[in-house]
Design an enzyme around this catalytic site. Structure first.
Site, PDB file in Angstrom:
ATOM      1  N   SER A 140       0.848  -1.192   0.000  1.00 14.20           N
ATOM      2  CA  SER A 140       0.000   0.000   0.000  1.00 14.20           C
ATOM      3  C   SER A 140       0.879   1.235   0.000  1.00 14.20           C
ATOM      4  O   SER A 140       2.007   1.215   0.526  1.00 14.20           O
ATOM      5  CB  SER A 140      -0.902   0.008   1.237  1.00 14.20           C
ATOM      6  N   TYR A 154      -2.118  -1.510  10.281  1.00 15.20           N
ATOM      7  CA  TYR A 154      -2.216  -1.629   8.817  1.00 15.20           C
ATOM      8  C   TYR A 154      -0.954  -1.118   8.124  1.00 15.20           C
ATOM      9  O   TYR A 154      -0.315  -1.832   7.340  1.00 15.20           O
ATOM     10  CB  TYR A 154      -3.438  -0.875   8.304  1.00 15.20           C
TER      11      TYR A 154
END
Length: 265
Positions: A140, A154
């Protein structure tokens, strides 16, 4: 080895970027193995793609620590050799660290870190048997930025995936294996629907990426041998800008703007 051609295994293939990675490999004539929790979604996608390539379906819940070994055992039993591994399975846990119980966090880390590491370890010998083995790890853009409020696990998990990819790439370059960490920004998929945050997102339409474009750019980068792939020129420019800022300034900028993008409970 029964499978002399080699398949691409795509985890989290039931929707979003994973489904588009599968579609892109099918367009390129690569036989597929699709895995995710939702068997009905996998079967529907497999039916679509079998017009182009052979497709195998294996339902697996990677939050179960036994799942990676069981998945590889099933591949061996079916005589399927993996040439390409696309580690895409993942999700987000909304809210701050103490909002969720430890079981939620433990399952998250199992899917995002432990399962990726184990599945890669178990399949790497098969991948290395081919002259053109590939590993595509879907990370990401959050891995490349200062971590935001509400991204306690995350962003670190995705940053780990980038470093994991870098080390794997160096270890396996002499075996012809290309390893890439794909780092997309905001992408149209089910990700924000699952976390229940889509209605709260306040992001410029210019920053949203199409999952099909992300998949294509990631696979192209992997084929070129790029270790890091950031889809979209705006994100590449932003990533360069953040690198030029002092860390304290980058952290302050993230603190000021993160809640505008993703409000935290």
């Amino acid at each position: 080895m029964h499978d002399t051609r080699g398949h691409a295994l795509v985890t989290g293939a039931s929707s979003g970027i994973g489904a588009e990675i599968a579609r892109e490999y099918a367009r390129r004539g690569v036989p597929l193995v699709l895995t995710a929790r939702r068997l009905d979604r996998l079967e529907a996608l497999a039916t679509e793609l079998r017009a182009r390539v052979p497709v195998e379906v294996i339902a697996a819940d990677l939050s179960d620590p036994a799942a990676p070994a069981a998945l590889v055992d099933t591949l061996d039993a079916r005589g399927i050799a993996i040439r390409i591994l696309a580690n895409n399975a993942g999700y987000g846990v909304p809210g701050r660290y103490l909002k969720n119980d430890w079981r939620t966090h433990a399952q998250f880390q199992q899917v995002m870190v432990a399962a990726v590491a184990e599945l890669t370890w178990r399949l790497l010998p098969s991948i290395r048997r081919f002259d053109d083995g590939r590993i595509l790890n879907v990370a990401s853009f959050a891995a490349l930025m200062p971590s935001a409020d509400g991204q306690t696990l995350y962003a670190p998990a995705k940053a780990w995936l980038v470093k994991f990819s870098e080390s794997l790439a160096m270890e396996n370059v002499d075996r012809g294996v290309h390893v890439t960490a794909l780092c997309p920004g905001f992408t149209y998929s089910e990700f924000h629907d699952v976390t229940g945050t889509r209605g709260k997102m306040r992001v410029s339409p210019k920053l949203w990426l199409d999952a099909m474009d992300v998949a294509r750019e990631g696979i192209d980068a992997n084929e070129r041998g790029d270790v890091l792939a950031v889809p979209g020129w705006r994100y590449r420019m932003l990533g360069t800008l953040v690198k030029l800022l002092p860390h304290r300034a980058a952290m302050a900028l993230m603190a000021r703007n993160s809640r505008k993008v993703r409000p935290v409970d």
